[in-house]
Scaffold this active site. Structure first.
Site, short mmCIF file in Angstrom:
data_model
loop_
_atom_site.label_atom_id
_atom_site.label_comp_id
_atom_site.label_asym_id
_atom_site.label_seq_id
_atom_site.Cartn_x
_atom_site.Cartn_y
_atom_site.Cartn_z
CB SER A 17 0.68 -2.06 -1.49
OG SER A 17 0.59 -0.84 -2.17
CG HIS A 50 -3.77 -2.12 -0.70
ND1 HIS A 50 -4.88 -1.98 0.11
CD2 HIS A 50 -3.15 -0.92 -0.68
CE1 HIS A 50 -4.91 -0.74 0.60
NE2 HIS A 50 -3.87 -0.07 0.12
CG ASP A 95 -2.11 2.15 -2.21
OD1 ASP A 95 -2.94 2.31 -1.30
OD2 ASP A 95 -1.13 1.39 -2.12
CG MET A 116 -1.99 7.83 -4.11
SD MET A 116 -0.23 7.95 -3.76
CE MET A 116 -0.01 6.50 -2.73
CG HIS A 158 -6.18 2.92 0.25
ND1 HIS A 158 -4.92 2.97 0.82
CD2 HIS A 158 -6.90 3.89 0.86
CE1 HIS A 158 -4.90 3.93 1.74
NE2 HIS A 158 -6.08 4.50 1.78
CG MET A 213 -4.99 7.32 -0.12
SD MET A 213 -3.30 6.72 -0.11
CE MET A 213 -3.45 5.40 -1.29
CG MET A 271 -4.15 5.32 6.14
SD MET A 271 -3.64 4.13 4.87
CE MET A 271 -1.94 4.62 4.57
CG ASP A 306 -2.09 0.79 3.42
OD1 ASP A 306 -0.93 0.46 3.15
OD2 ASP A 306 -2.83 1.44 2.65
C1 DX5 Z 1 0.49 4.52 1.22
C2 DX5 Z 1 -0.29 3.39 0.62
C3 DX5 Z 1 0.22 2.04 0.99
C4 DX5 Z 1 1.63 1.73 0.56
C5 DX5 Z 1 2.17 0.64 1.43
O1 DX5 Z 1 -0.19 5.70 1.00
O2 DX5 Z 1 -1.65 3.46 1.02
O3 DX5 Z 1 -0.68 1.03 0.55
O4 DX5 Z 1 1.73 1.34 -0.78
O5 DX5 Z 1 3.49 0.43 1.11
P1 DX5 Z 1 4.56 -0.10 2.18
O6 DX5 Z 1 4.13 -1.47 2.59
O7 DX5 Z 1 5.84 -0.07 1.42
O8 DX5 Z 1 4.54 0.86 3.35
ZN ZN Z 2 -3.04 1.74 0.63
#
Ligand code: DX5
Ligand code: ZN
Length: 221
Positions: free
Chosen positions: A7, A32, A34, A36, A65, A67, A136, A174
């Site tokens: 990630s 990955h 993310d 947001m 991903h 969000m 998740m 994740d």
């Molecule tokens: C959280 C993200 C994850 C996060 C995972 O909302 O979707 O992908 O970056 O990070 P770790 O492995 O540190 O929990």
């Molecule tokens: Zn994620």
């Protein structure tokens, strides 16, 4: 075939390009990413310009991903920026099937994700249409949180349902995965493992990724 999806949130953004290359070289087939929006989750991360800028740094599968609310609005833009797969949240969409169709119409793989409090049964109707289901194992929004142990039951339940119904969807997990608990997540039935902190922390990316590769090897016959 187990896949590690480091990630990006866990990376050191001063030296992003070299960090991404190091994950690829060490054996991580996915990256990955993310996204947001500060609405679906409290925090804001990054978007299309960043993905476009890092695209030339790697041949990894860009595992985006989302969000964000109204994910259907941005699918075309994320694909143009370099996404190979787009995962959106079941909780963020009023018509998940339409979002899935839109992702496929853009020519990339579709994934659907559920938050820790969403029962797995709620994704069953969409499983025949997606390539990936993302469980998740922390509350979405931040890296570095602890793995929620109850997620293992959700993964097991999904694995059983997918196998019993002969579906070809892969299970991604994740949040809070590290080199200690990854074996439990493998045994529960996951295929793709997201890890942020556990990949980018000390002693270093190459060494951390090798620990995951070693665990995958132990379960590959
Ligand atoms: C959280 C993200 C994850 C996060 C995972 O909302 O979707 O992908 O970056 O990070 P770790 O492995 O540190 O929990
Ligand atoms: Zn994620």
């Amino acid at each position: 075939m187990y896949i590690l999806s480091p990630s990006l949130l866990g990376a050191d953004f001063k030296i992003l390009g070299s960090q991404i290359k190091e994950t690829e070289k060490a054996g991580a087939e996915y990256l990955h990413i993310d996204v947001m929006d500060g609405i679906f989750v409290p925090s804001i991360s990054f978007g299309m310009p960043l993905i476009k800028s890092i695209r030339p740094a790697s041949r990894q599968f860009f595992d985006v991903h989302l969000m964000i609310v109204n994910p259907e609005r941005y699918i075309g833009d994320f694909v143009k920026s370099g996404a190979d797969g787009i995962t959106f949240h079941l909780e963020a969409s009023e018509n998940p099937k339409e979002v899935i169709d839109k992702i496929h119409a853009e020519g990339v793989q579709a994934g659907i994700s559920i938050k820790p409090a969403t029962p797995v049964e709620e994704v069953y109707p969409y499983l025949p249409f997606v390539q990936m289901v993302l469980v998740m194992s922390v509350e979405p929004g931040f890296g570095g949180q602890a793995f929620i142990p109850e997620s293992l039951d959700k993964i097991r339940q999904l694995r059983e349902y997918i196998d019993a119904n002969d579906l070809s969807v892969r299970i991604e997990v994740d949040g809070g995965i590290d080199k200690e608990n990854v074996r439990k997540v493998i045994e529960a039935g996951a295929d793709i493992f997201v890890a942020g902190s556990a990949v980018f922390k000390e002693p270093g990316i190459t060494e951390n990724v090798s620990c995951f590769m070693q665990a995958f090897k132990e379960y590959t016959f």
